[in-house]
Enzyme design. Structure first.
Site, mmCIF file in Angstrom:
data_model
loop_
_atom_site.group_PDB
_atom_site.id
_atom_site.type_symbol
_atom_site.label_atom_id
_atom_site.label_comp_id
_atom_site.label_asym_id
_atom_site.label_seq_id
_atom_site.Cartn_x
_atom_site.Cartn_y
_atom_site.Cartn_z
ATOM 1 C CG ASN A 155 -65.671 -52.871 42.780
ATOM 2 O OD1 ASN A 155 -64.779 -53.007 41.942
ATOM 3 N ND2 ASN A 155 -65.474 -52.241 43.922
ATOM 4 N NE ARG A 175 -58.710 -45.138 43.290
ATOM 5 C CZ ARG A 175 -59.651 -46.057 43.144
ATOM 6 N NH1 ARG A 175 -60.820 -45.726 42.599
ATOM 7 N NH2 ARG A 175 -59.451 -47.298 43.550
ATOM 8 C CD GLN A 190 -62.348 -41.377 47.744
ATOM 9 O OE1 GLN A 190 -62.855 -41.052 46.696
ATOM 10 N NE2 GLN A 190 -62.280 -42.640 48.107
ATOM 11 C CG HIS A 235 -65.223 -44.151 46.212
ATOM 12 N ND1 HIS A 235 -63.866 -44.255 46.164
ATOM 13 C CD2 HIS A 235 -65.668 -44.900 45.163
ATOM 14 C CE1 HIS A 235 -63.491 -45.012 45.156
ATOM 15 N NE2 HIS A 235 -64.581 -45.425 44.538
#
Length: 387
Positions: free
Chosen positions: A147, A285, A314, A333
């Protein structure tokens, strides 16, 4: 037979989709560096399906259960009474995504007596204590490059959204207004600006390539300098450290892994060296930025805008200050979990599992930890003993 615990994000609030916006997605067989996309023996899903949520199961259930293995899929991952913790003691494999990470702490790793393999369905394995994995002989793997282009596209979108003041302008449309002056009072051209990336690996380099046609001045910093021919091709200026680069930039994008060397790198001190009105984009991050330093910089105007899709922890709690700080363009995210990316990282997860179950070597580029040491992509991105 093996037990695989897979931690995925929740289904859509209105249920698993019966149909999709598009009938198909383009087929990508090779990444820009020549590496092939995942090559499992087969897949049990149609590319373009929603695979990263609980009902999507990364397309793994039929494959695993047909061989007698047990697959547990849950979104419940936090706290001692979570499904993850209840299932962990006899789990052989744990799979999760960076978007909804199963935080594999040393305590969890050391009580999971059967655990042999931790897979990141995607890229970025900092939610696993890599030193603990090394100490306990556990293999850590991720679907490298699956990705990266997805994230680089998201970075470009966020840079343009901030610089052009897109979100407030769109809000005027939603509010039935035609407030042009309000919409453009913080809107600029990206052309001519100095844009720098902290980290020039697969994502950072892809961001630089996509920015070049915009007529900007490109800068980068990385512990691994790019080849001279790439610097010439893209017109890059190299800086040995972030501290040397960021004062030169109008836009800074963070594309580096999280470890002790980068944790809270963007604090009050570093942000204070940036030009007033710099835009900061972080799809790497959340903990690379000091949470409250970002808020203070936006409130004071030191930063003109902040956008990203990474938070800590998260999922982010409802009272996280990044939800309400001024001039932000935050998303959950999502940058690396487009339906296109899911098809690749689900296939890559299956490829890793096929290799592990059959005793075949896992692709070198997928490895983060193996045999008690950093390996593959992990040896390039991380440093042992710094978590």
């Amino acid at each position: 037979m093996s037990k695989i615990v897979c931690v995925l994000y929740d289904d859509p609030v209105d249920g698993y989709p019966p149909a999709y916006a598009r009938d198909d997605i383009p087929t990508v067989r090779q990444y820009p560096d020549g590496q092939t996309t995942p090559t499992p023996k087969s897949i049990d899903f149609d590319p373009g399906e929603l695979l990263g949520c609980v009902s999507g199961e990364l397309g793994l259930r039929g494959f695993l259960e047909s061989q007698g293995h047990t697959l547990v899929v849950t979104s419940d991952k936090d706290g001692p009474d979570s499904v993850l913790d209840r299932e962990l003691d006899d789990a052989d494999v744990v799979i999760s995504q960076p978007f909804w990470p199963a935080y594999m702490t040393r305590e969890r790793i050391e009580r999971a007596r059967n655990l042999s393999l931790i897979i990141t369905a995607g890229i970025g394995s900092d939610h696993t204590d890599l030193d603990a994995a090394i100490d306990n002989g556990i293999t850590v793997a991720e679907v490298t490059y699956s990705n990266s282009i997805s994230v680089s596209e998201h970075v470009l979108m966020m840079i343009l959204a901030l610089v052009r003041n897109y979100l407030p302008a769109h809000q005027w449309v939603l509010d039935k207004g035609w407030n042009i002056a309000d919409s453009v009072k913080r809107s600029y051209d990206l052309e001519g600006m100095h844009v720098g990336t902290v980290g020039a690996g697969r994502i950072g380099t892809a961001v630089l390539r996509r920015l070049k046609p915009f007529g900007v001045h490109l800068h980068y910093t990385d512990k691994h300098r790019l080849p001279a021919e790439v610097e010439r091709e893209l017109g890059l200026t190299f800086h040995p450290t972030p501290h040397e680069m960021v004062p030169q930039c109008d836009v800074v994008t963070i594309n580096a892994p999280l470890h002790k060397e980068t944790e809270h790198l963007f604090d009050d001190e570093l942000i204070g060296t940036m030009k007033r009105g710099t835009y900061l984009v972080n799809t790497a991050r959340g903990k690379i930025c000091d949470r409250d330093a970002v808020v203070r910089a936006l409130e004071s105007g030191q930063l003109a805008g902040y956008a990203g899709d990474v938070w800590y922890p998260q999922p982010a709690p409802a009272d996280h200050p990044w939800r309400t700080m001024p001039n932000h363009g935050m998303t959950p995210h999502t940058s690396g979990t487009t339906l296109s990316a899911q098809a690749r990282y689900a296939a890559g997860t299956r490829e890793i599992l096929e290799c592990w179950l059959e005793g075949r070597p896992i692709r070198e580029e997928y490895l983060i930890v193996q045999g008690g040491t950093l390996a593959g992509a992990g040896a390039h991105a991380y440093t042992a003993g710094t978590q």
